[in-house]
Design an enzyme around this catalytic site. Structure first.
Site, mmCIF file in Angstrom:
data_model
loop_
_atom_site.group_PDB
_atom_site.id
_atom_site.type_symbol
_atom_site.label_atom_id
_atom_site.label_comp_id
_atom_site.label_asym_id
_atom_site.label_seq_id
_atom_site.Cartn_x
_atom_site.Cartn_y
_atom_site.Cartn_z
ATOM 1 C CE LYS A 1 39.739 35.832 -10.779
ATOM 2 N NZ LYS A 1 39.587 34.237 -11.066
ATOM 3 C CG HIS B 1 36.189 23.656 -3.426
ATOM 4 N ND1 HIS B 1 35.657 23.727 -2.333
ATOM 5 C CD2 HIS B 1 37.564 22.888 -3.118
ATOM 6 C CE1 HIS B 1 36.404 23.227 -1.330
ATOM 7 N NE2 HIS B 1 37.438 22.966 -1.495
ATOM 8 N N PRO C 1 44.069 39.196 -2.869
ATOM 9 C CG PRO C 1 44.525 38.314 -0.703
ATOM 10 C CD PRO C 1 44.953 39.797 -1.459
ATOM 11 C CE1 TYR D 1 36.808 35.224 -1.164
ATOM 12 C CE2 TYR D 1 35.942 32.930 -1.514
ATOM 13 C CZ TYR D 1 36.721 33.904 -1.645
ATOM 14 O OH TYR D 1 37.699 33.431 -2.612
ATOM 15 C CE1 TYR E 1 36.391 33.313 -5.581
ATOM 16 C CE2 TYR E 1 36.805 30.917 -6.556
ATOM 17 C CZ TYR E 1 36.890 31.938 -5.514
ATOM 18 O OH TYR E 1 37.536 31.385 -4.382
#
Length: 391
Positions: free
Chosen positions: A293, A68, A289, A198, A384
């Protein structure tokens, strides 16, 4: 090396040491089937993927993992894509922690070192000397004693290792419990999105993720007091449609094969060492979550620790082991902050829990800033996808 706990941290540490010629024994109190079935994280940072490749356990990841290059952020009626590759030159992979553990266990059992399941009464001793040992009862009920140069606790939050370090050092613990949980499902349904979504929504956060081209992993924010039996499959899908839906787009439904409720908290324990007992992974820290991480922090811990232990045992130099705790904690706190930031930006708090519309307007303002600002997007992307490991 005695390693307590056969999660990804302990198994990967054993592998990292093995390729450097250092022997270890991994002790696990559960059976193999249980360890391989635990559903956990699914996003791998760039450094995690490269580390797995470097130690010879990346073949299946490269075949079956999903590469991704970004994520989507969403508020009602608007979805924005963040292109990580363009923003910071790094990407992530979707490959479940369960699969990582399976790969590590298969390699360990095929090539060594020893991995012992279903042990009990595990207890480290003499960790403030240069000759620590671990006593335990093996799967056949026989008492055993393992003599080591070093003991590493990768036995999670409830393990035996951290209390020894904390008691001996007078260490500190920081914790934040969030007033919401995630209800997560695995579903036999092809993902309806190219990258993860998200979503902020007045009813609560939602996440659209995936595990394969035919399996979706989805989450909705729920109150911590909710019971899983009160959430029928239809109710979950309806909530996902409401929170993730856009005009002309909806989630793909399918049979739900697993569902559970995950509490949300941040936890950091310091220091991560006492004498020749070291902590790594969930034994020392837990993050919510939202920032993806947890597994990646564990990999960073053991990557640092393996380098330090090789120098200690092969070169008799203590500089890296002496600095391990402070070095690891700098990254841990950075990732803890990023996870808190993502969590705080995307989850709503009900009026009964002290939230109000002022908080929601602040969240939306922050999200609009990310939507509009390349600098804000780059900061999110760099965190990220994983910051470089500082040795």
């Amino acid at each position: 090396m005695g390693i307590i706990g056969a999660g990804p941290a302990g198994l990967l540490l054993s592998r990292l040491l093995h390729v450097q010629g250092i022997d270890s024994v991994v002790l696990e109190n559960r059976d193999r089937a249980y360890v391989e079935a635990r559903i956990r994280a699914g996003i791998l940072e760039s450094h995690t993927v490269q580390t797995l490749r470097d130690v010879g356990v990346g073949d299946r990841l490269d075949r079956e993992g999903l590469h991704h290059t970004g994520i989507h952020l969403q508020v009602p009626g608007e979805r924005v894509h963040l292109d990580f590759e363009a923003l910071c030159g790094r990407t992530v992979w979707v490959y479940g922690q369960t699969e990582v553990v399976k790969d590590l266990i298969a390699t360990q059992l095929d090539e060594g070192p020893p991995l012992l399941f279903e042990v009990s009464d595990v207890q480290p001793h003499d960790v403030d000397t240069e000759s620590p040992r671990i006593t335990f009862t093996d799967a056949d009920g026989a008492a055993q004693e393992l003599h080591c140069d070093v003991v590493v606790g990768t036995d999670g939050f409830h393990g035996v290792s951290r209390p020894i370090v904390t008691a001996a050092t007078g260490g500190e613990v920081w914790e934040r419990v969030y007033p919401f949980s995630w209800l997560g499902i695995l579903a036999d349904a092809a993902p309806a999105t190219d990258d993860l979504v998200y979503a902020w929504h007045p009813d609560g956060f939602a996440l659209y993720s995936m595990r394969s081209p035919s399996v979706s992993r989805l989450y909705v924010q729920v109150d911590p007091t909710e019971k899983i039996e009160d959430w029928s499959d239809e109710r979950i899908w309806d909530a996902l449609d409401e929170r993730l839906g856009l005009p002309g787009w909806s989630v793909n439904r399918g049979p739900v094969t697993e569902k559970s409720i995950l509490p949300m908290r941040s936890f950091v324990s310091t220091p991560m060492r006492h004498g020749r007992l070291f902590l790594a992974g969930d034994a020392a820290h837990i993050v919510p979550p939202t920032g993806a991480k947890g597994l990646n922090l564990a990999v960073a811990d053991v990557t640092l620790l393996a380098t330090a232990l090789v120098r200690l045992l092969q070169e008799k130099r203590t500089d890296l082991v002496d600095g391990y705790s402070d070095t690891a904690l700098r990254r841990i706190w950075r990732c803890t902050h990023f996870s808190w930031w993502m969590t705080s930006m995307l989850h709503t708090i009900s009026p009964a829990q002290g939230g109000d519309d002022f908080d929601r307007q602040l969240q939306l303002s922050q999200l609009r800033r990310v939507f509009a600002s390349e600098a804000a997007q780059r900061e999110l992307a760099e965190n990220y996808t994983g910051l470089p490991i500082e040795h």
